[in-house]
Design an enzyme around this catalytic site. Structure first.
Site, PDB file in Angstrom:
ATOM      1  CG  ASP A  10      16.318  -0.615   0.792  1.00 40.31           C
ATOM      2  OD1 ASP A  10      15.371  -0.385   0.029  1.00 40.31           O
ATOM      3  OD2 ASP A  10      16.221  -1.367   1.778  1.00 40.31           O
ATOM      4  CB  SER A  11      14.368   1.998   4.337  1.00 32.91           C
ATOM      5  OG  SER A  11      13.762   0.798   3.899  1.00 32.91           O
ATOM      6  CE1 TYR A  42      14.021   5.175   6.297  1.00 34.37           C
ATOM      7  CE2 TYR A  42      13.813   5.973   4.039  1.00 34.37           C
ATOM      8  CZ  TYR A  42      14.518   5.919   5.226  1.00 34.37           C
ATOM      9  OH  TYR A  42      15.711   6.600   5.345  1.00 34.37           O
ATOM     10  N   GLY A  43       8.167   1.990   5.536  1.00 31.78           N
ATOM     11  CA  GLY A  43       6.850   1.739   4.967  1.00 31.78           C
ATOM     12  C   GLY A  43       5.676   2.345   5.707  1.00 31.78           C
ATOM     13  CB  CYS A  73      13.971   2.240  -0.944  1.00 32.54           C
ATOM     14  SG  CYS A  73      12.744   2.351   0.386  1.00 32.54           S
ATOM     15  CG  ASN A  74       9.254  -0.463  -4.673  1.00 31.94           C
ATOM     16  OD1 ASN A  74       8.763  -0.219  -5.759  1.00 31.94           O
ATOM     17  ND2 ASN A  74      10.095  -1.482  -4.490  1.00 31.94           N
ATOM     18  CB  THR A  75       8.788   3.197   1.116  1.00 39.24           C
ATOM     19  OG1 THR A  75       8.208   1.895   1.272  1.00 39.24           O
ATOM     20  CG2 THR A  75       8.033   4.179   1.981  1.00 39.24           C
ATOM     21  CD  GLU A 158      14.618  -5.479   7.360  1.00 35.58           C
ATOM     22  OE1 GLU A 158      14.600  -5.059   8.529  1.00 35.58           O
ATOM     23  OE2 GLU A 158      14.911  -4.779   6.380  1.00 35.58           O
ATOM     24  CB  CYS A 192       8.543  -4.405  -1.150  1.00 30.67           C
ATOM     25  SG  CYS A 192       9.643  -4.316   0.302  1.00 30.67           S
ATOM     26  CB  THR A 193      14.063  -4.239  -2.849  1.00 25.82           C
ATOM     27  OG1 THR A 193      14.113  -3.449  -1.650  1.00 25.82           O
ATOM     28  CG2 THR A 193      13.945  -3.308  -4.051  1.00 25.82           C
ATOM     29  CG  HIS A 194      12.682  -6.365   2.425  1.00 23.44           C
ATOM     30  ND1 HIS A 194      12.942  -5.046   2.152  1.00 23.44           N
ATOM     31  CD2 HIS A 194      13.315  -6.637   3.603  1.00 23.44           C
ATOM     32  CE1 HIS A 194      13.688  -4.540   3.112  1.00 23.44           C
ATOM     33  NE2 HIS A 194      13.932  -5.477   4.009  1.00 23.44           N
TER      34      HIS A 194
END
Length: 273
Positions: A10-11, A42-43, A73-75, A158, A192-194
């Site tokens: 993941d980023s 990364y987005g 990571c979706n991006t 974050e 998005c995994t967040h």
């Protein structure tokens, strides 16, 4: 036969929510996690930059002996996965595999909707790539996809502000913008995994009838199925139940914030790529 761990990339931190679900369903395997925190987020970055960053990290996983790497990571999945699969893997090692999070989600998202109107919440990079509308159409041609970028959500998570009153403004803002596109949306995908960490606040601003879909469980179940269907890959995965964590930024910072996503404390190592 040389065996290795399953790589999870993941980023930053969000992929830990996916790894947590994967480990709950496949606890006996070895895993190595890498968060490219030094170059996150990364987005908002360009296609080429995300591709180069992701490829560099994938090559690092392969050097650790990973037969399989999950881009949690979706991006990265949206902007780098296809190029890596088609252009790089045949040259690096055709026996290895790199998988993402978009296809497993797209394969089943249509089963959640009755109105055939699905909302996708993601980073600007994921939304701009149009990956979800393209992939979902392959499996569910009658489903109409509405997208909304949520650039403030990752920073809120974050910086551990996702439960603060200030978070409500940005959560309501982006949800309103999504629902303004169609009042028939009955399913919202957290692409998005967040975003699962925001799910309580997201739920508060959506009608009770709207389903919220997060990816961790979907990706984990898809991996279980993949390993069952591909014994040639499964047999190369080491199974001692070990997990190790790396970050390209401060290990102390990563360890502190990772608990939010992973649920348990971890000890990571700093990695210079």
């Amino acid at each position: 036969m040389v065996k290795g761990p399953i790589g999870v990339f993941d980023s930053g931190y969000g992929g830990l929510t996916v790894l947590r679900e994967i480990k709950s369903q496949l606890p006996g395997y070895d895993y190595v996690y890498l968060g490219d925190n030094a170059r996150a987020p990364y987005g908002s970055r360009s296609f080429e930059t995300i591709y180069q960053y992701t490829l560099q990290c994938v090559e690092w996983f392969f050097k650790q002996g990973c037969p399989l790497v999950i881009l949690a990571c979706n991006t990265a999945s949206a902007k780098a996965l296809r190029s890596i699969q088609q252009l790089n893997l045949p040259l690096i090692d055709p026996s290895k595999r790199v998988l993402g999070v978009i296809r497993p989600t797209s394969e089943i998202i249509g089963h959640y909707t009755y109105t055939n109107k699905v909302g996708v919440l993601g980073t600007a990079g994921t939304v701009q790539s149009l990956s979800y509308p393209i992939e979902i159409e392959k499996f569910f041609p009658s489903v109409q996809v509405f997208q909304q970028a949520c650039p403030m959500w990752v920073p809120l998570v974050e910086n551990n502000e996702y439960n603060s009153p200030g978070a409500d403004y940005f959560i309501k803002k982006y949800l309103d913008q999504l629902l303004d596109q169609s009042n028939e949306i009955d399913t919202v995908l957290l692409a998005c995994t967040h975003y699962p960490l925001l799910i309580d606040k997201i739920r508060a601003y959506l009608r009770p009838a709207i389903s919220i879909v997060s990816q961790g469980d979907i990706v984990a179940k898809s991996l279980v199925d993949y390993l069952e269907r591909h014994p040639e890959i499964e047999s190369k995965c080491n199974k001692q139940g070990n997990s190790v964590f790396f970050t390209t930024d401060s290990a102390d910072d990563f360890n502190q914030k990772a608990t939010i996503f992973y649920g348990n404390s971890i000890q990571s190592e700093h990695l210079v790529l």
